[in-house]
Design an enzyme around this catalytic site. Structure first.
Site, PDB file in Angstrom:
ATOM      1  N   MET A  67      -2.070   0.834  -2.995  1.00 21.34           N
ATOM      2  CA  MET A  67      -1.203   1.977  -2.725  1.00 21.34           C
ATOM      3  C   MET A  67      -0.559   2.416  -4.025  1.00 21.34           C
ATOM      4  O   MET A  67       0.057   1.625  -4.704  1.00 21.34           O
ATOM      5  CB  MET A  67      -0.142   1.595  -1.717  1.00 21.34           C
ATOM      6  CG  MET A  67       0.466   2.739  -0.995  1.00 21.34           C
ATOM      7  SD  MET A  67       1.699   3.639  -1.911  1.00 21.34           S
ATOM      8  CE  MET A  67       2.664   2.328  -2.592  1.00 21.34           C
ATOM      9  N   CYS A  68      -0.730   3.667  -4.338  1.00 13.86           N
ATOM     10  CA  CYS A  68      -0.254   4.145  -5.625  1.00 13.86           C
ATOM     11  C   CYS A  68       0.278   5.565  -5.454  1.00 13.86           C
ATOM     12  O   CYS A  68       0.236   6.129  -4.384  1.00 13.86           O
ATOM     13  CB  CYS A  68      -1.393   4.206  -6.630  1.00 13.86           C
ATOM     14  SG  CYS A  68      -2.586   2.892  -6.425  1.00 13.86           S
TER      15      CYS A  68
END
Ligand SMILES: *[C@@H]1O[C@H](CO)[C@@H](O)[C@H](O)[C@H]1NC(C)=O
Length: 581
Positions: A1-2
């Site tokens: 997750m970025c």
């Protein structure tokens, strides 16, 4: 997750000393970098990279600014983004759960790095599409290839990951792509990037003449089909499928009760179990550990049939000595409180009335499904986390949530975003069967399973019943196709922005393309039977599967939308869901 953020600008467009556009643009970039790294705790790594394209005459053309923050949710070693090598740059916000590369086992590596390898070998748009058509998972990306001079960007075909786009305009002559906005701002006008295509922008051509981005953008932008005809096996995960349009036979035995599975449904129920179980397994495998004895995995748990079966299947793939958090949210709704007060006039002394008005209306059946899971899987610690949100807190957080859900801005957006925001935050209380009093609890899990999608795929909405009444099975089939077609625009991007603000990510086992494909391929009457009563005929296949697994309570649960179950809906009074806040 970025979080990923990219800006394309041209000196020419920004040189307007009258308006101080360069300064504005720099401030805007700073704001968007902050928005993309402010995701829960400080992300594990973030970095930026700039490229300037020079024109043949030596003048400076287009500039590209890349930024990515990374929060490691799979694999071992942290990776710094943007990935870059030999003039190629990838910003990646996604997970690869399944697909070509995974089969050979690189899952233990960082999936962004594996993807970058594959993309680095491509030479044209068709090959880029082929890479993405061969991977399954939620994603958003930007990829620049210096050799072709093209900047590619796109989202997964079901739109599970957010990517917002601001197209260059006369007053804001730059292209922005960003996982999240920084709230409403006159310096951009964001919309969700359409998932129908993989896009590319011809940067060299855009750079050629000393022209403004807004006038050249449209002619330098290409939309590429996601289906690639020439590379074998590259379109498995390219687009949402078509539903099976075969009508049921004129006579077939209707299901009498959920207790027994008619023989023609035995195979479909078993295959459904196989597909859904595999999807859950792929999504819960390889989550990095959090603090000792804490759950790595949580389920957004409404207490309905969908979240219950997802929790149950997750149990089969998570080590038994680890707890699983079940996050359940309820809101103090002033309108309900008002009703309770009025209903009680005279019955209670004043002081007591006041206290009562502040007690959340906790629906008793919130807990029923957690109890069923405990009975069925007694060795597991199930933390049923009651997240009770006081009205004041809702009000205090509202502005932040409106910024996060932007460009979503309806009453419905807000009530769903509120429910997800607080549920995924995971702060509440837990009362285990042996506790006398509930204790304060904060969920540390960064991966949250969401049971969304079964209503769309298996006919769980009232509109499927209505379609049957007005147009028979054909109308139901058409409606189911519409549901699939709408998934990419059904606000999964908004949900992603809200949840990732806590540094967490939602995963949707019903919405993996293999489950979606499988369910789409089944004849309509295997999935639902609108002739049967509510709680049986809707999502029939799922109910039969629950029974088979021993989830007897869950199998008969009727639908209750999250925002209604949690009372986050209609806190605004009787305004329509599509009204603008
Ligand atoms: C890269 O470009 C962005 C946008 O113009 C700017 O804000 C940033 O400071 C630049 N970074 C470096 C290292 O030059």
């Amino acid at each position: 997750m970025c979080g990923i953020f990219l800006a394309v600008s041209s000196q020419h467009g920004l040189q307007d000393p009258q308006k101080d556009t360069t300064n504005n643009f720099e401030n805007l970039c700073r704001k968007l970098r902050n928005a993309n790294s402010a995701r829960g705790e400080w992300p594990d790594a973030c970095d930026e990279h700039n490229i300037s394209i020079m024109n043949k005459d030596g003048s400076s053309g287009v500039r590209i600014h890349f930024f990515a923050s990374e929060l490691q949710l799979r694999g071992e070693a942290p990776v710094i983004q943007p990935h870059r090598r030999e003039g190629k740059v990838l910003c990646w916000n996604g997970e690869i759960f399944d697909g070509l590369q995974c089969l050979s086992g690189p899952l233990e590596q960082n999936d962004g790095a594996v993807l970058f390898e594959a993309l680095s070998r491509t030479t044209n748009a068709e090959e880029v599409s082929a890479v993405f058509g061969g991977i399954e998972g939620p994603y958003a990306f930007t990829f620049y290839d210096v050799f072709s001079g093209h900047l590619y960007f796109g989202r997964d075909p079901l739109g599970r990951r957010s990517l917002l786009i601001h197209k260059p305009t006369n007053s804001c002559p730059y292209l922005l792509l960003s996982s999240v906005s920084a709230g409403a701002d006159p310096l951009y006008s964001f919309e969700e990037l359409d998932t129908s295509y993989i896009y590319s922008l011809d940067i060299n051509r855009l750079s050629e003449q000393q022209s403004r981005l807004d006038t050249k953008y449209a002619e330098c932008l290409y939309s590429h089909s996601r289906i690639c005809g020439t590379v074998v096996g590259s379109s498995f995960f390219a687009c949402p499928p078509l539903v099976n349009i075969n009508l049921p036979p004129t006579e077939f035995p209707s299901v009498q009760s959920l207790d027994s599975i008619p023989s023609y449904l035995e195979l479909p129920v078993n295959s459904f179990l196989e597909h859904l179980d595999r999807s859950v397994m792929l999504q819960v495998h390889n989550i990095p550990p959090v603090k000792k004895h804490q759950a790595r995995l949580a389920v957004l748990f409404s207490g309905g049939i969908d979240s219950t079966i997802i929790a149950y299947l997750a149990h089969r793939h998570v080590p038994l000595d680890e707890p699983i958090d079940l996050l359940n949210v309820a809101f103090e709704n002033p309108r309900k409180v008002q009703l309770q007060k009025e209903g009680n006039i005279g019955a209670l002394p004043k002081r007591q009335k006041k206290i009562r008005a502040h007690i959340l209306e906790t629906s008793p059946d919130r807990m029923i499904q957690a109890d069923e899971l405990r009975r069925l899987c007694p060795q597991r610690v199930w933390n049923f986390v009651e997240v009770n949100v006081p009205f004041e807190e809702t009000q205090a957080t509202r502005e932040l949530i409106e910024d996060l859900m932007n460009p979503g801005k309806t009453v419905m957006d807000l009530s769903l975003a509120l429910a997800l925001y607080f549920a995924s935050k995971g702060i509440g209380r837990v009362k285990s069967p042996t506790d006398i009093l509930p204790r304060h609890y904060t969920s540390a899990a960064k991966v949250l399973l969401n049971g969304l999608g079964s209503d769309e795929l298996l006919g769980g909405y009232g509109r499927h019943r209505t379609a049957f009444q007005t147009g028979g099975w054909t109308a139901v089939i058409n409606e189911l196709q519409l549901e699939i077609d709408r998934i990419p625009t059904r606000n999964l991007g908004r949900d992603d922005r809200v949840i990732s603000s806590h540094g967490k990510e939602a995963r949707h086992p019903f919405l993996s393309l293999s489950v979606v494909d499988f369910l789409a391929s089944l004849p309509v009457h295997y999935k639902l039977d609108p002739r049967l009563e509510l709680g049986v005929g809707d999502k029939l296949l799922l109910r039969l599967l629950c029974q088979k697994l021993g989830l007897k309570e869950a199998s008969g649960r009727k639908k209750r939308a999250m925002q209604f179950g949690s009372h986050s809906a209609r806190m605004e009074g009787e305004r329509r869901g599509d009204a603008i806040i």
